[in-house]
Design a protein around this motif. Structure first.
Motif, mmCIF file in Angstrom:
data_model
loop_
_atom_site.group_PDB
_atom_site.id
_atom_site.type_symbol
_atom_site.label_atom_id
_atom_site.label_comp_id
_atom_site.label_asym_id
_atom_site.label_seq_id
_atom_site.Cartn_x
_atom_site.Cartn_y
_atom_site.Cartn_z
ATOM 1 N N SER A 141 0.846 -1.192 0.000
ATOM 2 C CA SER A 141 0.000 0.000 0.000
ATOM 3 C C SER A 141 0.881 1.241 0.000
ATOM 4 N N LEU A 142 0.304 2.359 -0.428
ATOM 5 C CA LEU A 142 1.038 3.619 -0.474
ATOM 6 C C LEU A 142 0.597 4.535 0.660
ATOM 7 N N PHE A 143 1.555 5.242 1.229
ATOM 8 C CA PHE A 143 1.288 6.134 2.347
ATOM 9 C C PHE A 143 1.944 7.490 2.129
ATOM 10 N N LEU A 144 1.391 8.484 2.769
ATOM 11 C CA LEU A 144 1.975 9.814 2.748
ATOM 12 C C LEU A 144 2.585 10.098 4.114
ATOM 13 N N VAL A 145 3.899 10.279 4.119
ATOM 14 C CA VAL A 145 4.634 10.573 5.352
ATOM 15 C C VAL A 145 5.134 12.007 5.284
ATOM 16 N N GLU A 146 5.006 12.730 6.386
ATOM 17 C CA GLU A 146 5.452 14.123 6.429
ATOM 18 C C GLU A 146 6.776 14.248 7.169
ATOM 19 N N ASP A 147 7.579 15.198 6.722
ATOM 20 C CA ASP A 147 8.789 15.563 7.446
ATOM 21 C C ASP A 147 8.386 15.948 8.875
ATOM 22 N N GLY A 148 9.065 15.354 9.859
ATOM 23 C CA GLY A 148 8.744 15.652 11.254
ATOM 24 C C GLY A 148 7.837 14.645 11.911
ATOM 25 N N ASP A 149 7.290 13.693 11.139
ATOM 26 C CA ASP A 149 6.484 12.646 11.763
ATOM 27 C C ASP A 149 7.336 11.858 12.750
ATOM 28 N N PRO A 150 6.775 11.460 13.900
ATOM 29 C CA PRO A 150 7.563 10.713 14.890
ATOM 30 C C PRO A 150 8.073 9.394 14.312
ATOM 31 N N GLY A 151 9.355 9.124 14.507
ATOM 32 C CA GLY A 151 9.962 7.888 14.018
ATOM 33 C C GLY A 151 10.458 7.974 12.588
ATOM 34 N N PHE A 152 10.400 9.170 11.981
ATOM 35 C CA PHE A 152 10.839 9.347 10.597
ATOM 36 C C PHE A 152 12.093 10.214 10.564
ATOM 37 N N ASP A 212 -5.655 8.271 7.940
ATOM 38 C CA ASP A 212 -6.113 8.817 6.658
ATOM 39 C C ASP A 212 -4.965 9.175 5.710
ATOM 40 N N ARG A 213 -3.731 8.837 6.079
ATOM 41 C CA ARG A 213 -2.600 9.068 5.186
ATOM 42 C C ARG A 213 -2.383 7.910 4.201
ATOM 43 N N LEU A 214 -3.261 6.929 4.214
ATOM 44 C CA LEU A 214 -3.222 5.870 3.194
ATOM 45 C C LEU A 214 -3.633 6.485 1.861
ATOM 46 N N ILE A 215 -2.829 6.264 0.818
ATOM 47 C CA ILE A 215 -3.127 6.800 -0.518
ATOM 48 C C ILE A 215 -3.877 5.730 -1.309
ATOM 49 N N GLY A 216 -5.125 6.003 -1.632
ATOM 50 C CA GLY A 216 -5.931 5.004 -2.327
ATOM 51 C C GLY A 216 -6.373 3.913 -1.376
ATOM 52 N N LYS A 217 -6.665 2.746 -1.919
ATOM 53 C CA LYS A 217 -7.125 1.625 -1.109
ATOM 54 C C LYS A 217 -5.965 0.743 -0.668
ATOM 55 N N LYS A 218 -6.164 0.083 0.461
ATOM 56 C CA LYS A 218 -5.175 -0.857 0.953
ATOM 57 C C LYS A 218 -4.945 -1.962 -0.078
ATOM 58 N N GLY A 219 -3.676 -2.270 -0.338
ATOM 59 C CA GLY A 219 -3.333 -3.335 -1.270
ATOM 60 C C GLY A 219 -3.206 -2.901 -2.724
ATOM 61 N N THR A 220 -3.450 -1.610 -3.001
ATOM 62 C CA THR A 220 -3.357 -1.117 -4.385
ATOM 63 C C THR A 220 -2.103 -0.272 -4.618
ATOM 64 N N GLY A 221 -1.183 -0.297 -3.667
ATOM 65 C CA GLY A 221 -0.008 0.565 -3.755
ATOM 66 C C GLY A 221 0.856 0.313 -4.976
ATOM 67 N N PHE A 222 1.106 -0.957 -5.276
ATOM 68 C CA PHE A 222 2.003 -1.259 -6.392
ATOM 69 C C PHE A 222 1.374 -0.849 -7.723
ATOM 70 N N ILE A 223 0.069 -1.015 -7.850
ATOM 71 C CA ILE A 223 -0.624 -0.591 -9.075
ATOM 72 C C ILE A 223 -0.457 0.915 -9.272
ATOM 73 N N THR A 224 -0.629 1.676 -8.196
ATOM 74 C CA THR A 224 -0.468 3.129 -8.286
ATOM 75 C C THR A 224 0.968 3.505 -8.617
ATOM 76 N N VAL A 225 1.923 2.780 -8.052
ATOM 77 C CA VAL A 225 3.335 3.034 -8.352
ATOM 78 C C VAL A 225 3.614 2.821 -9.838
ATOM 79 N N MET A 226 3.102 1.740 -10.406
ATOM 80 C CA MET A 226 3.338 1.462 -11.824
ATOM 81 C C MET A 226 2.690 2.531 -12.710
ATOM 82 N N LYS A 227 1.491 2.967 -12.348
ATOM 83 C CA LYS A 227 0.832 4.047 -13.106
ATOM 84 C C LYS A 227 1.655 5.333 -13.011
#
Length: 382
Positions: free
Chosen positions: A181-192, A221-236
């Motif tokens: 799955s794809l996620f959006l991570v922000e600069d400053g997020d804890p553990g990043f 809510d930082r999941l981009i699209g639906k769970k399990g569709t990350g690789f499809i979005t990456v290829m697009k």
């Protein structure tokens, strides 16, 4: 050649060329020597409103397509591929949000990206997962209202400089890449956090770092699209963005050709400018043919993608391979035409030759692109 640009497209091309001539070229040698990120120049690019090209109009952008992006990148790359790579990586990082993000996510992040007050980066590659994206190990586990990410991304352009990062992680490791799955991570997020800035052969005006996620917590809510569709979005995303790398190659090839021709007209040997010798003329002619052929393929592919967004893998890979192989050859030939002077850092073709190599490697090596083209041909002739 006349590529029948609209008034708006010509404006984009002219604006990017002006930025190259006035802001990038005077600073490129210094940025390369110091291995310095071109943040100030990116701010100039933002003031010229070029960051808005990537973003749909309803979120404050220009709403341009692949072709408009290609036009800007070609001209920026004539100045410096390192600077242009940072700009291109921003588009790569925000494209997954444009392609698969929720309306709320787009409303929150895209306006700032359009105005260039916020920059993006794309987190796919890992130490054990380069050409083989299925080898990623980064995981994301849902814990209440938060996702917890663990893993490391490697060779990330704009790493440590961007404010948002699109990260591919496994949410169902048993399914392999189909459980990503794809996620959006922000600069400053804890553990990043970030690794050291890499010391590279070329594109030294761009920043390349590791992204380190150790129990990195982000909102659900930082999941981009639906769970399990990350690789499809990456290829697009990559299908749309690979012509951008090809455009960098065209701009670089044109810059190298320009330098070689000017030098050949000025350099006198045996009482004649060396451009009067057939051996040199033939080298320059081949360089010009290759640059223009690459430009035609890249422009044609970009226009095709804008018109037929579901049919683009083969063309995208073809223009990436052809143009980047061209850039490596043309920059090498430019050094040859200029002889010992071409090998010296005092002249820009030395840097151009170093910059060219990465174009054959990042966003999918040219060997992998040939695999894609071969697989598509196999399907077409089934």
């Amino acid at each position: 050649m006349d590529y029948f640009l609209t008034e708006e497209q010509q404006m984009i091309k002219d604006t990017a060329r002006e930025l190259s001539e006035e802001k990038i070229i005077p600073k490129r040698a210094e940025l390369d020597e110091k291995n310095e990120f071109a943040g100030a120049i990116l701010k100039d690019i933002a003031k010229a409103d070029l960051f808005s090209i990537f973003v749909p109009e309803e979120y404050g952008g220009f709403g341009g397509g692949c072709f408009e992006t290609v036009l800007a990148l070609e001209e920026l790359a004539r100045g410096c591929v390192g600077v242009a790579t940072s700009f291109a990586a921003n588009g790569l990082g925000l494209l997954p949000v444009v392609i698969a993000g929720s309306k709320e996510m787009k409303e929150k992040y895209l306006p700032a990206l359009a105005e260039g007050s916020s920059w993006a980066a794309f987190g796919l590659t890992e130490a054990g997962a380069g050409s083989d994206a299925a080898g990623i190990k980064t995981t994301a586990v849902l814990d209440g209202d938060e996702w917890v990410l663990n893993g490391t991304k490697q060779w990330i352009t704009n790493g440590g400089e961007a404010q948002i990062y699109t990260i591919l992680a496994l949410t169902n490791p048993e399914k392999g890449i189909r459980g990503a799955s794809l996620f959006l991570v922000e600069d400053g997020d804890p553990g990043f956090t970030y690794g050291k800035k890499e010391d590279k052969m070329g594109i030294r005006a761009s920043a390349t770092r590791e992204l380190i996620m150790k129990d990195c917590r982000i909102p659900k809510d930082r999941l981009i699209g639906k769970k399990g569709t990350g690789f499809i979005t990456v290829m697009k995303t990559l299908d749309v963005s690979r012509p951008s790398i090809a455009a960098l190659a065209v701009g670089l090839g044109q810059a190298a050709l320009d330098e070689a021709v000017v030098y050949a007209k000025q350099r006198v040997q045996f009482d004649k400018p060396i451009i009067s010798f057939q051996a040199v003329q033939h080298m320059l002619a081949d360089m010009a043919i290759q640059v223009e052929a690459a430009r035609s393929l890249v422009y044609g592919t970009a226009r095709h993608i804008d018109a037929h967004p579901k049919d683009m893998s083969k063309g995208s890979s073809m223009c990436k391979v052809f143009a980047t192989d061209m850039a490596m050859k043309v920059t090498t030939d430019a050094v040859q035409v200029m002889g010992g002077y071409g090998y010296m850092k005092e002249y820009p073709v030395e840097k151009m030759m170093r910059d060219a190599k990465i174009l054959q490697i990042y966003e999918g090596t040219n060997q992998i692109q040939r695999n894609v083209i071969g697989q598509e041909l196999n399907k077409e002739y089934a």
